[in-house]
Each structure stands twice: as C-alpha cells, then as structure tokens.
Design a protein around this motif. Structure first.
Motif, PDB file in Angstrom:
ATOM      1  N   LYS A 166      -2.126   1.769   0.661  1.00 42.84           N
ATOM      2  CA  LYS A 166      -2.382   3.249   0.619  1.00 42.84           C
ATOM      3  C   LYS A 166      -3.038   3.478   2.056  1.00 42.84           C
ATOM      4  O   LYS A 166      -3.483   4.179   2.879  1.00 42.84           O
ATOM      5  CB  LYS A 166      -3.477   3.993  -0.039  1.00 42.84           C
ATOM      6  CG  LYS A 166      -3.144   3.853  -1.817  1.00 42.84           C
ATOM      7  CD  LYS A 166      -3.592   5.078  -3.236  1.00 42.84           C
ATOM      8  CE  LYS A 166      -4.629   3.826  -3.534  1.00 42.84           C
ATOM      9  NZ  LYS A 166      -5.792   3.893  -4.850  1.00 42.84           N
ATOM     10  N   LEU A 182      -0.612   3.364   4.461  1.00 44.07           N
ATOM     11  CA  LEU A 182       0.550   3.980   4.965  1.00 44.07           C
ATOM     12  C   LEU A 182       0.083   5.353   5.771  1.00 44.07           C
ATOM     13  O   LEU A 182       0.658   6.101   5.821  1.00 44.07           O
ATOM     14  CB  LEU A 182       0.786   4.747   3.025  1.00 44.07           C
ATOM     15  CG  LEU A 182       1.545   6.592   3.177  1.00 44.07           C
ATOM     16  CD1 LEU A 182       2.386   5.447   3.461  1.00 44.07           C
ATOM     17  CD2 LEU A 182       1.694   6.218   1.056  1.00 44.07           C
ATOM     18  N   LEU A 190       1.508   7.327  -6.482  1.00 40.63           N
ATOM     19  CA  LEU A 190       3.304   7.542  -6.203  1.00 40.63           C
ATOM     20  C   LEU A 190       3.000   5.638  -6.246  1.00 40.63           C
ATOM     21  O   LEU A 190       3.528   4.528  -6.673  1.00 40.63           O
ATOM     22  CB  LEU A 190       4.044   7.259  -5.245  1.00 40.63           C
ATOM     23  CG  LEU A 190       5.402   7.523  -5.619  1.00 40.63           C
ATOM     24  CD1 LEU A 190       6.367   7.121  -7.036  1.00 40.63           C
ATOM     25  CD2 LEU A 190       6.513   7.784  -4.563  1.00 40.63           C
ATOM     26  N   PRO A 229       1.224  11.285  -3.000  1.00 36.97           N
ATOM     27  CA  PRO A 229       1.798   9.382  -2.376  1.00 36.97           C
ATOM     28  C   PRO A 229       1.089   8.346  -3.117  1.00 36.97           C
ATOM     29  O   PRO A 229       1.736   7.955  -3.003  1.00 36.97           O
ATOM     30  CB  PRO A 229       1.573  10.386  -0.988  1.00 36.97           C
ATOM     31  CG  PRO A 229       1.069  11.350  -0.484  1.00 36.97           C
ATOM     32  CD  PRO A 229       1.092  11.953  -1.736  1.00 36.97           C
TER      33      PRO A 229
END
Length: 219
Positions: free
Chosen positions: A197, A200, A170, A167
């Motif tokens: 990041k 997230l 990405l 993830p």
C-alpha cells in the motif's frame, strides 16, 4: 469637573468592553476556524488517508493538523483578505464600530459557507429552527448556516474518504486471499499488505493527488 470625570469613566468603561469583546473573539478563534472554514473537511480526509494506509500514527497527528491548517489558510486566503479589507482595517482606522465590523466580516464567511453547503442541509436547519425562509442567502443567520455547513462538510469528507479506501481495500483482499491459499492463516494480512500500500501510494504520487483533489473540491 464632574462632567469630565463622568466622560473619562464612560470612556474607560467602553475601552474595557472593547478589550473584553476582543479577548472573547480570540478565545473563540479555534472554534471559528473549525466550524466556518475548510479545516474540518481537510483534516478528516487526511485522517482517512492515514487509516487507509494502515500506518497507525504515520504521519503523526501534529503533521496532519499542521497540513490541514496551512491548506486551510491557502484555501481561505481570498475570504480572509476580504474580511481584512472590509471589516478589520476599517475598524482599526475607526471608520466603523464593532457591530458594523462583525456584520461586514460575516458576509465573506457566509458566501464561502453557502457555496459549500447543500440546500437540503440548509433547509433542514431552517425547518428545525422554525424560522422564516430567508428571501436571500445573505439573510441566512449564522446559527442556521454553520451547522448546515458542518453537516455538508462531513458528508463530502466521508465520500472522499470512501473513494480513498477502495484501492487500499483491494490490496488487503488480494493479500488475504493469497495468504489463505498458501495456508498462512496465522500471518496478519496487514503485515504483508502495508508495504504494497505504501509502494502504491508512492508510485501514484499520493500526496500530490490528495492535496490537489482537496483544493479542487472548494472551487
């Protein structure tokens, strides 16, 4: 009189030998911790998390090792309890000698390591050592089991680390594509992607998920 002195000298020699063995075991505790417990897998996974986030030294190495150590104690608690009940306490009470204590302590550790070790890795080191195939798991020598266990732990840790990276990788791709489309090729993508990041990781409650996943891999 000479017999008494000889007995005292023999007893003193045995006491010194016991102290020497104890000091040797204490000196090897860090190596035993790394090689025969869940510590290796945990510390590698946590290092992957930090690298995937791209936060450099956040959290610091001391925090990573501290978390790995206490998670290791939590995961290994049933094994350590069994070792204490079957080896340490009987030895301290004088019910068994040192050799019997070491043999009793091996059994819980072997059971734990065998559950986490692939048969393929175990067979590899049995073949490399050119030893006979053990008839039961308890007969696997530690010289064969420990390296097989370490190889299996490294494999699992790297598999989990790969899934952790996806993830965040990405996000890096998306940020790099946006910067290139805007003609901002001189701006390092890591500067822009790092806050996203971290955001997230916070939104998905990353530490909860990571710790929960690590503990469940040992069940």
């Amino acid at each position: 009189m000479l017999d008494i002195l000889n007995q005292q000298a023999t007893g003193t020699g045995q006491n010194w030998l016991q102290i020497l063995v104890l000091l040797t075991v204490l000196a090897l505790i860090p190596t035993i911790l790394i090689m025969t417990t869940s510590f290796t897998r945990i510390v590698i996974i946590l290092s992957f998390v930090r690298n995937a986030l791209g936060t450099q030294q956040m959290p610091p190495n001391q925090i990573i090792i501290g978390i790995a150590l206490f998670l290791t104690i939590f995961i290994m608690a049933p094994t350590f309890t069994q070792v204490n009940q079957e080896a340490v306490q009987p030895y301290l009470k004088g019910e068994i000698n040192q050799e019997e204590a070491f043999k009793n302590a091996e059994v819980p550790l072997k059971n734990f390591m065998l559950k986490q070790t692939r048969e393929k890795d175990l067979a590899l080191f049995i073949n490399l050592s050119k030893s006979q195939k053990p008839s039961s798991p308890t007969e696997v020598p530690l010289t064969v089991l420990i390296p097989a266990f370490i190889i299996s732990e490294l494999r699992i840790a790297f598999q989990i680390g790969f899934l952790i990276y996806l993830p965040f990788l990405l996000i890096d791709f998306i940020v790099a594509s946006v910067l290139m489309s805007m003609g901002m090729m001189m701006v390092p993508p890591i500067m822009i992607s790092l806050p996203f990041k971290v955001l997230l990781f916070i939104m998905v409650d990353g530490w909860y998920l990571i710790v929960n996943s690590i503990v469940n891999t040992f069940r």
